[in-house]
Write a protein that holds these residues in place. Structure first.
Motif, mmCIF file in Angstrom:
data_model
loop_
_atom_site.group_PDB
_atom_site.id
_atom_site.type_symbol
_atom_site.label_atom_id
_atom_site.label_comp_id
_atom_site.label_asym_id
_atom_site.label_seq_id
_atom_site.Cartn_x
_atom_site.Cartn_y
_atom_site.Cartn_z
ATOM 1 N N PHE A 7 0.859 -1.186 0.000
ATOM 2 C CA PHE A 7 0.000 0.000 0.000
ATOM 3 C C PHE A 7 0.896 1.237 0.000
ATOM 4 O O PHE A 7 2.025 1.214 0.506
ATOM 5 C CB PHE A 7 -1.019 0.015 1.139
ATOM 6 N N ALA A 8 0.399 2.287 -0.604
ATOM 7 C CA ALA A 8 1.242 3.435 -0.941
ATOM 8 C C ALA A 8 1.812 4.161 0.269
ATOM 9 O O ALA A 8 2.903 4.747 0.189
ATOM 10 C CB ALA A 8 0.452 4.413 -1.814
ATOM 11 N N PRO A 34 -7.278 0.078 -0.809
ATOM 12 C CA PRO A 34 -7.860 0.711 -1.997
ATOM 13 C C PRO A 34 -8.640 1.995 -1.699
ATOM 14 O O PRO A 34 -8.807 2.822 -2.603
ATOM 15 C CB PRO A 34 -8.772 -0.377 -2.562
ATOM 16 N N LEU A 35 -9.110 2.179 -0.471
ATOM 17 C CA LEU A 35 -9.834 3.405 -0.145
ATOM 18 C C LEU A 35 -8.929 4.633 -0.267
ATOM 19 O O LEU A 35 -9.359 5.704 -0.699
ATOM 20 C CB LEU A 35 -10.416 3.316 1.274
ATOM 21 N N HIS A 36 -7.672 4.458 0.078
ATOM 22 C CA HIS A 36 -6.708 5.557 -0.048
ATOM 23 C C HIS A 36 -6.008 5.531 -1.401
ATOM 24 O O HIS A 36 -5.774 6.571 -2.024
ATOM 25 C CB HIS A 36 -5.662 5.483 1.066
ATOM 26 N N GLU A 96 -5.060 7.986 -8.999
ATOM 27 C CA GLU A 96 -4.094 9.091 -8.962
ATOM 28 C C GLU A 96 -2.944 8.792 -8.007
ATOM 29 O O GLU A 96 -1.774 9.058 -8.320
ATOM 30 C CB GLU A 96 -4.801 10.384 -8.536
ATOM 31 N N VAL A 97 -3.264 8.226 -6.844
ATOM 32 C CA VAL A 97 -2.216 7.872 -5.878
ATOM 33 C C VAL A 97 -1.296 6.802 -6.461
ATOM 34 O O VAL A 97 -0.069 6.879 -6.325
ATOM 35 C CB VAL A 97 -2.846 7.389 -4.555
ATOM 36 N N LEU A 98 -1.886 5.828 -7.107
ATOM 37 C CA LEU A 98 -1.086 4.754 -7.705
ATOM 38 C C LEU A 98 -0.199 5.277 -8.835
ATOM 39 O O LEU A 98 0.925 4.801 -9.019
ATOM 40 C CB LEU A 98 -1.987 3.637 -8.218
ATOM 41 N N THR A 143 -5.927 -1.305 -7.982
ATOM 42 C CA THR A 143 -6.847 -0.984 -6.908
ATOM 43 C C THR A 143 -8.217 -1.519 -7.280
ATOM 44 O O THR A 143 -8.483 -1.811 -8.454
ATOM 45 C CB THR A 143 -6.899 0.535 -6.645
ATOM 46 N N GLY A 144 -9.099 -1.630 -6.272
ATOM 47 C CA GLY A 144 -10.432 -2.160 -6.542
ATOM 48 C C GLY A 144 -11.178 -2.399 -5.255
ATOM 49 O O GLY A 144 -10.877 -1.788 -4.219
#
Length: 255
Positions: free
Chosen positions: A114-115, A150-152, A156-158, A176-177
Motif C-alpha cells: 500500500f502506498a 484501496p480506499l486511499h 491518482e495515488v497509484l 486498486t479495486g
C-alpha cells in the motif's frame, strides 16, 4: 512397380514401437497380400496415428522445471489438477481494467503493498525495479502489484507511486479495486495474507513475491525484501520460460 513395393522402399528404414516390440513397416507390409493395397495403407495410417498418440502422451508427462504451490487434486489417467489463480478484475494506475485476460498466455510476478506503507513496501518496490529491468524487453512477462488499502490508493495515488519507482506502462501494473475482492484473491488464490490488523498503519500483507506461470499456477515464492531471494526469482523466470507449455495441464478447466 506395385504400390506395396513402393511403400516398402519408402519406409523400410522406419520403425514403429508397438507393445514394446519394434517392427519395421517393411516387415509388416510383407505380411499382407499384395492385392490388398487399401488394407495395407489403412494399417500404415493407423500405426502412424498410434505413434503420434504415444509421442503426445510422453510429452504430457514431461517433468516441470520448477515446483508448483498449493493443493493438488489427482484426476483420472494420472493427470493432476493444480491450484490456480482465480478470475479477477481491478483498475491500474492508468484507469485501465486489468483482469485474467491481461495475464493470459503470460508469466507474471504478483505482490501486495500500500502506498503509505513505511515498513516493507519501499524495500519490496525497490526490488521490483530490479525485476522490471531484467524483464523489460520481454513482452510475455508482467508485474502486478495489488494495493491492500484501496480506499486511499486511488488511481491518482497509484500513478504517483508508480512514477516514484519508474514503472513501465503495460509492464508493471499497480491495481486498486474492491477491498474484499483484493483480500479474497490474496488469501484464496495467492495463498498469502492481506487484511486489516489494528496496527498503526492499519494493514498487514505478505512480503512475498509470487511467480505465476502461463497456466495461472504459483511456481515460486520469494521474500521481496531479500536481494538474494530476488536474484533467485530472476533466475527462475528464465527457467520457467524454458518449460514446455503443455495444453493437457492448462488451467482452463479450473476457470
Amino acid at each position: 512397380m506395385s504400390t506395396p513395393k513402393r511403400l516398402n522402399r519408402m519406409i523400410s528404414s522406419r520403425t514403429i514401437a508397438n507393445n514394446s516390440h519394434a517392427l519395421t513397416l517393411s516387415r509388416l507390409l510383407r505380411q499382407w497380400p499384395r492385392n490388398d493395397v487399401k488394407l495395407v495403407v489403412f494399417v500404415f495410417i493407423g500405426l502412424f496415428l498410434a505413434s503420434c498418440t504415444n509421442s503426445t502422451k510422453k510429452e504430457e508427462k514431461a517433468p516441470l522445471l520448477l515446483p508448483t504451490y498449493g493443493p493438488k487434486v489427482a484426476k483420472a489417467e494420472g493427470d493432476t489438477s493444480y491450484h490456480t489463480i482465480g478470475n479477477f478484475s481491478f483498475t491500474n494506475q492508468y484507469g485501465e481494467t486489468v483482469s485474467q485476460k491481461t495475464t493470459e498466455g503470460k508469466i507474471y510476478i504478483a505482490d501486495f503493498f500500500f502506498a503509505t506503507c513505511q515498513n516493507i513496501c519501499p524495500a519490496m518496490s525497490s526490488q521490483l525495479i530490479r525485476v522490471q529491468d531484467a524483464i523489460k524487453k520481454d513482452k510475455d512477462i508482467l508485474i502486478i502489484s495489488h494495493t491492500v488499502n484501496p480506499l486511499h490508493d486511488t488511481v491518482e495515488v497509484l500513478m504517483d507511486y508508480a512514477g516514484k519507482y519508474k514503472a513501465m506502462k503495460d509492464k508493471w501494473h499497480f491495481l486498486t479495486g474492491n477491498k474484499k475482492d483484493i483480500n479474497a484473491l490474496a488469501e484464496k488464490s495467492y495463498l498469502v495474507s492481506a487484511q486489516d490488523d489494528g496496527t498503526p498503519e492499519g494493514f498487514v500483507h505478505s512480503e512475498k513475491f509470487l511467480l505465476i506461470d502461463k497456466q495461472r499456477r504459483i511456481r515460486g515464492v520469494y521474500d521481496g525484501t531479500d536481494s538474494l531471494q530476488v536474484d533467485l526469482l530472476i533466475k527462475d523466470i528464465t527457467t520457467l520460460k524454458k518449460e514446455p507449455q503443455i495444453s493437457q495441464i492448462s488451467a482452463d478447466n479450473n476457470r
